[in-house]
Motif scaffolding. Sequence first.
Motif, short mmCIF file in Angstrom:
data_model
loop_
_atom_site.label_atom_id
_atom_site.label_comp_id
_atom_site.label_asym_id
_atom_site.label_seq_id
_atom_site.Cartn_x
_atom_site.Cartn_y
_atom_site.Cartn_z
N THR A 37 44.79 33.43 45.80
CA THR A 37 45.67 32.53 45.05
C THR A 37 44.90 31.25 44.68
N ALA A 38 45.37 30.60 43.64
CA ALA A 38 44.87 29.26 43.27
C ALA A 38 45.78 28.72 42.18
N ARG A 39 45.64 27.42 41.91
CA ARG A 39 46.53 26.82 40.91
C ARG A 39 46.10 27.13 39.49
N GLY A 40 44.78 27.20 39.24
CA GLY A 40 44.29 27.41 37.87
C GLY A 40 44.01 28.88 37.59
N ALA A 41 44.64 29.43 36.52
CA ALA A 41 44.52 30.88 36.24
C ALA A 41 43.10 31.29 35.85
N GLU A 42 42.45 30.44 35.04
CA GLU A 42 41.16 30.87 34.46
C GLU A 42 40.09 31.08 35.54
N VAL A 43 39.92 30.09 36.38
CA VAL A 43 38.89 30.19 37.44
C VAL A 43 39.27 31.29 38.42
N LEU A 44 40.58 31.44 38.67
CA LEU A 44 41.03 32.48 39.61
C LEU A 44 40.66 33.87 39.07
N GLN A 45 40.86 34.08 37.76
CA GLN A 45 40.52 35.39 37.18
C GLN A 45 39.01 35.62 37.24
N ALA A 46 38.23 34.58 36.99
CA ALA A 46 36.77 34.71 37.05
C ALA A 46 36.34 35.08 38.47
N THR A 47 36.97 34.45 39.45
CA THR A 47 36.65 34.76 40.85
C THR A 47 37.03 36.21 41.19
N ALA A 48 38.19 36.63 40.67
CA ALA A 48 38.63 38.02 40.93
C ALA A 48 37.61 39.00 40.36
N ALA A 49 37.10 38.70 39.16
CA ALA A 49 36.11 39.60 38.53
C ALA A 49 34.84 39.64 39.39
N GLU A 50 34.45 38.48 39.90
CA GLU A 50 33.26 38.40 40.76
C GLU A 50 33.45 39.24 42.03
N LEU A 51 34.64 39.17 42.60
CA LEU A 51 34.92 39.93 43.83
C LEU A 51 34.93 41.43 43.57
N ARG A 52 35.50 41.82 42.41
CA ARG A 52 35.54 43.26 42.08
C ARG A 52 34.12 43.79 41.88
N ALA A 53 33.26 42.95 41.29
CA ALA A 53 31.87 43.37 41.09
C ALA A 53 31.13 43.47 42.43
N LEU A 54 31.51 42.59 43.35
CA LEU A 54 30.86 42.58 44.68
C LEU A 54 31.15 43.86 45.44
N ASN A 55 32.39 44.34 45.32
CA ASN A 55 32.74 45.60 45.99
C ASN A 55 33.79 46.36 45.17
N PRO A 56 33.34 47.25 44.28
CA PRO A 56 34.28 47.96 43.41
C PRO A 56 35.25 48.86 44.19
N ALA A 57 35.01 49.08 45.47
CA ALA A 57 35.88 49.97 46.25
C ALA A 57 37.18 49.27 46.69
N VAL A 58 37.26 47.95 46.57
CA VAL A 58 38.46 47.27 47.07
C VAL A 58 39.38 46.85 45.93
N GLN A 59 40.64 46.62 46.27
CA GLN A 59 41.58 46.07 45.30
C GLN A 59 41.59 44.54 45.41
N VAL A 60 41.59 43.90 44.25
CA VAL A 60 41.65 42.43 44.22
C VAL A 60 42.84 42.03 43.35
N ARG A 61 43.81 41.35 43.93
CA ARG A 61 44.98 40.90 43.18
C ARG A 61 45.02 39.37 43.15
N THR A 62 45.62 38.84 42.09
CA THR A 62 45.64 37.37 41.96
C THR A 62 47.08 36.87 41.83
N VAL A 63 47.32 35.72 42.38
CA VAL A 63 48.62 35.06 42.21
C VAL A 63 48.34 33.58 41.89
N VAL A 64 48.81 33.16 40.72
CA VAL A 64 48.55 31.78 40.27
C VAL A 64 49.69 30.87 40.72
#
Length: 262
Positions: A37-64
Amino acid sequence: MDLGLRGRWALVCAASKGLGKGCARALVAEGVNVVITARGAEVLQATAAELRALNPAVQVRTVVGDIATPDNRAAALAACPQVDILVNNAGGPPPGDFRDWTRDDWIKAVDANMLTPIELIKATVDGMAERGFGRVVNITSGAVKAPIDVLGLSNGARSGLTGFVAGAARQAKLASRNVTLNNLLPGVFDTDRIRATTRAQAAKAGKSEDEIVAARLASVPARRLGTADEFGAMCAFLCSAHASYITGQNILMDGGAYPGTF
Ligand code: NAD
């Protein structure tokens, strides 16, 4: 070392940047599915993309949204199929002089840095106990052990959380069910927050940012800032299968800055 966390679900609050993100990165690398979670959507989505790239086997969900609000906490909990791991985090209160703070300033600080983690703990630990596994890590501050005068709002609110955790962690109905609650206390870490304070202090003092950092590091025996990745590694260990006998503790990560024996 295999931390024994593959397939678990973690809710990591305030995790688009800095220490929260460091915790999310370390957990994702260990095969943990995360809701961040985080307050700003844009940076949160960028972080989610980074996490998915780090380990494609896991699920990454975001809540703004602001985790200090009941609606955002409900949304964060709803996004997580089951909370096995809870990392509590939120931005710290502003510095200042206690003579200037109003009741509202105090309520804001207590809400974000004490009551929000307590509400999330309340919502999750009994389910963890039923399932026989649970880890709560609260990101607090080295200021809990060695208060910093201008951070009175933080010293006060976080001490309240620390006292609560000390008691709750020792409930046998949690500890005997492999549910642990610990606090991780950062000293000075290289994050956006520290960079922003450094810039502000440099401008105010008419000095360079390097001079401000050097002055800060004079009291840190390691003579460097901590990194979010090393903070995350400690968080992941506290969440691991190997750490079930560690509960109710305040783990200081400050490069040796705190001068006491205990
Ligand atoms: P940061 O500014 O680098 O990152 C903060 C993250 O939290 C961002 O993702 C931001 O979007 C999110 N966030 C902030 N408030 C939020 C809220 N109410 N709801 C949802 N998301 C929110 O900060 P950091 O340096 O990683 O600090 C994290 C915590 O650790 C803070 O409470 C800070 O006071 C504390 N702390 C940091 C240090 C340090 O050296 N960095 C030292 C002591 C304590």
